[in-house]
Write an enzyme that holds these catalytic residues in place. Sequence first.
Site, PDB file in Angstrom:
ATOM      1  N   ASP A 105       0.842  -1.199   0.000  1.00 26.74           N
ATOM      2  CA  ASP A 105       0.000   0.000   0.000  1.00 26.74           C
ATOM      3  C   ASP A 105       0.881   1.254   0.000  1.00 26.74           C
ATOM      4  OD1 ASP A 105      -2.140  -1.718   0.269  1.00 26.74           O
ATOM      5  OD2 ASP A 105      -2.215  -1.522   2.455  1.00 26.74           O
TER       6      ASP A 105
HETATM    7  N1  URA Z   1      -1.041  -6.027   3.809  1.00 29.06           N
HETATM    8  C1  URA Z   1      -1.580  -4.778   3.869  1.00 29.06           C
HETATM    9  O1  URA Z   1      -2.625  -4.566   4.467  1.00 29.06           O
HETATM   10  N2  URA Z   1      -0.917  -3.802   3.234  1.00 29.06           N
HETATM   11  C2  URA Z   1       0.250  -3.960   2.602  1.00 29.06           C
HETATM   12  O2  URA Z   1       0.824  -3.005   2.072  1.00 29.06           O
HETATM   13  C3  URA Z   1       0.810  -5.254   2.562  1.00 29.06           C
HETATM   14  C4  URA Z   1       0.130  -6.269   3.171  1.00 29.06           C
END
Ligand code: URA
Length: 238
Positions: A105
């Site tokens: 993310d």
């Molecule tokens: N899980 C998440 O919620 N976000 C990420 O960036 C990676 C794994």
Amino acid sequence: MRLDKFICKSTELTRTEAKKLLKSGVVKVNDVVIKDPSTQVHENNTITLNNGASEQTLSARTSRYIMMHKPKNTICSNVDEIYPSLLHYIDLDKAFDLHIAGRLDADTTGLVLITDDGRWSHNIISPKKDCPKTYRVQLRDKITQDKQQTLLQQFTQGIQLQGEKELTKPAILKINTENEVLLTITEGKYHQVKRMFAAVGNKVVGLHREQIGTIKLDDELSSGQWRFLSPEEVISCK
Ligand code: URA
């Protein structure tokens, strides 16, 4: 690999230029003129380019394998959106021909693997390959002593995520402090770590990926820096 892609990988040409070149009938695969850009070619094919006076044998640039320490507010996409693509940090020729093996993310930091070898990244991303990824997770609510055993069991047995039919695969949870854990998962569902903690009534307030398979984020890399993987690191994902 498609013939037009092979030409791009072995020259400075763009995909459009490679297609034009093919149309003009100057490219041979194993001594046969080929004009169709979608023709599949392999490493053991001899691919030549007739540039008038002589014939040049093309050899594809070898694949590139990179680890990067992803900064906050960047995205793991080849196209900029609200935030810039982290490929901007890679000061290499044709950096945007690379792709990111397993997205994070925008607000997640840490280890990202980047390559132009689709088969290799498949080993990291495909749920069938069970490639473990370890995250350092900061949590809003304390995991007090009395809750720890239940939580460990829940993560081992699988968590029911909202909107999913099946439980998550067994995950390994290591409680570092009341507000920080290390979580290892082998899947990569959308926002998986955040959703797993939401499902048990907590909230992720900081997320950092430390490891993919046996590849650990290099301590020497500060946020935004990258390096090529060692041959051993590349082989570990094959
Ligand atoms: N899980 C998440 O919620 N976000 C990420 O960036 C990676 C794994």
